[in-house]
Scaffold this motif. Structure first.
Motif, PDB file in Angstrom:
ATOM      1  N   SER A 289       0.815  -1.213   0.000  1.00 39.71           N
ATOM      2  CA  SER A 289       0.000   0.000   0.000  1.00 39.71           C
ATOM      3  C   SER A 289       0.850   1.265   0.000  1.00 39.71           C
ATOM      4  O   SER A 289       0.337   2.365  -0.257  1.00 39.71           O
TER       5      SER A 289
ATOM      6  N   LYS B  49      -1.346   4.365  -5.425  1.00 42.02           N
ATOM      7  CA  LYS B  49      -0.476   3.503  -4.624  1.00 42.02           C
ATOM      8  C   LYS B  49      -0.706   2.041  -5.021  1.00 42.02           C
ATOM      9  O   LYS B  49      -1.690   1.688  -5.660  1.00 42.02           O
ATOM     10  N   GLY B  50       0.234   1.185  -4.605  1.00 42.29           N
ATOM     11  CA  GLY B  50       0.129  -0.230  -4.944  1.00 42.29           C
ATOM     12  C   GLY B  50       0.502  -0.530  -6.382  1.00 42.29           C
ATOM     13  O   GLY B  50       0.182  -1.593  -6.903  1.00 42.29           O
TER      14      GLY B  50
ATOM     15  N   THR C 173      -5.857   0.531  -3.534  1.00 47.90           N
ATOM     16  CA  THR C 173      -6.081   1.215  -2.258  1.00 47.90           C
ATOM     17  C   THR C 173      -7.207   2.240  -2.369  1.00 47.90           C
ATOM     18  O   THR C 173      -7.489   2.951  -1.404  1.00 47.90           O
TER      19      THR C 173
END
Length: 376
Positions: A181, A206-207, A231
């Motif tokens: 994350s 993110k991710g 996320t």
């Protein structure tokens, strides 16, 4: 009379530009479809393929040491392995600096985050030496990692002409799932031919990690990323897209492709993809490689866009067998590679390279079916 003269001049200039572009695109469409696949590495992982300034193909590869093979005849024959580094993991982002002809290969000591090394060739990939350089952290103070990404490019637009740029990423503290994350993809770029590198702002999701980028005809950079973990509620099983209008320094307009899959569809994990743009002035024909598979890395396909990645009206099977990470590039104008497309990908039998042309991808259809104003 004067107005009529001006109209005639602009009409002639317009027709001249149109004819020039059409002649160039004709070199890429070809008369007959071409397609063939060769196995060039028996084992290993992590492909990048680029075309040197002299038209030589360079396939870079390796998970314990980093090596390359070279073809001087457009992919008909390949050299023996050329050693780049005796140890380390290939980190992708291979760049041909179109100003100097230098080729940069990136590697890390182990799976990142890990120390980074850059190697440079000044003779079209024949020999390699360790390159001394500095890579600045991003605006968050995070140092970028390199593994694993599609090759980089040299920008052509006036304001940023000569800038070399490649996808990169931030791995957080570790590659453990608990840190995903915090991961994000980004890019590094250099305005002094690879002496110093700056890191872009983070990709706006993110991710993410393992990305691709191309420069469009108007100077926009189209960025296409794998996503391991969502996320924000967006679908992590489709490719995530953003664009840059400042030479890759910042990324905006996040979207999720409705057409391009990201790896196996039974899980949120994704798959490194290939991406390239056919180098025809004023046209944005993009090619993307990944898999169509519910489970298992197999059934490799190529998608074709004629509008800079807005739509993808063609998809074509490359290999129904095993198909892992992939990298794709196009031939260089006025060399033996011109008019050809090269896809380098992982398989159960090692590293394979497919060579084909646009006519094969069209499958009997005409370019005029997809490109406004083009006449076959």
């Amino acid at each position: 009379m004067k107005l009529r003269y001006i109209i005639i001049v602009y009409t002639i200039l317009g027709l001249s530009v149109s004819c020039s572009c059409n002649r160039h695109i004709h070199k890429w469409s070809g008369k007959y479809p071409q397609f063939e696949v060769k196995n060039i590495f028996e084992d290993g992982r992590f492909p990048n393929v680029v075309v040197a300034k002299d038209g030589s193909l360079l396939a870079v590869w390796g998970r314990n040491k980093v090596v390359a093979k070279k073809s001087k005849d457009g992919g008909i024959t390949w050299s023996k392995e050329i050693l780049i580094a005796e140890s380390g993991i290939h980190s992708g982002g291979t760049i041909v600096d179109d100003q100097t002809g230098n080729i940069f290969v990136f590697l890390e000591e182990d799976h990142p985050p890990a120390p980074i090394s850059i190697y440079v060739s000044k003779n079209n990939g024949d020999t390699w030496a360790l390159h001394s350089t500095k890579i600045a952290s991003d605006k968050n103070g995070n140092a970028p990692s390199m593994h694993m990404n599609e090759h980089g490019v040299t920008l052509k637009s006036k304001k940023y002409a000569g800038r070399i740029i490649r996808p990169a990423r931030y791995y957080g503290k570790t590659n453990d799932r608990s840190e995903w994350s915090n991961h994000y993809t980004n890019a590094i770029y250099s305005d002094d031919n690879g002496i110093n590198w700056k890191t872009s702002d983070p990709f706006p999701a993110k991710g993410t990690g393992e990305a691709t980028l191309v420069e469009l005809s108007d100077g926009t950079i189209y960025y296409n990323s794998r996503r391991h973990l969502s996320t924000d509620g967006l679908n992590p099983r489709k490719r995530h897209i953003a664009k840059s209008h400042d030479g890759g320094e910042t990324w905006i307009n996040l979207s999720v492709s409705e057409e391009l899959p990201d790896g196996e569809q039974y899980r949120d994990y994704g798959l490194m993809a290939g991406l390239t743009r056919i180098p025809i002035e004023n046209y944005d024909i993009l090619l993307f490689s990944n898999i169509i598979s519910e489970k298992g890395r197999n059934n490799g396909h190529i998608w074709v866009s004629f509008d800079g990645g807005e739509t993808w009206p063609i998809k074509k099977l490359i290999d129904e067998g095993s198909f892992g990470y992939s990298s794709m590039t196009t031939g260089r104008s006025n060399t033996v590679s011109e008019g050809l497309i090269y896809l380098f990908y992982e398989s159960d039998s090692g590293g394979k390279i497919a060579k084909f042309n646009l006519q094969w991808l069209l499958g009997g259809k005409k370019l005029s079916d997809f490109i406004k104003g083009y006449h076959n």
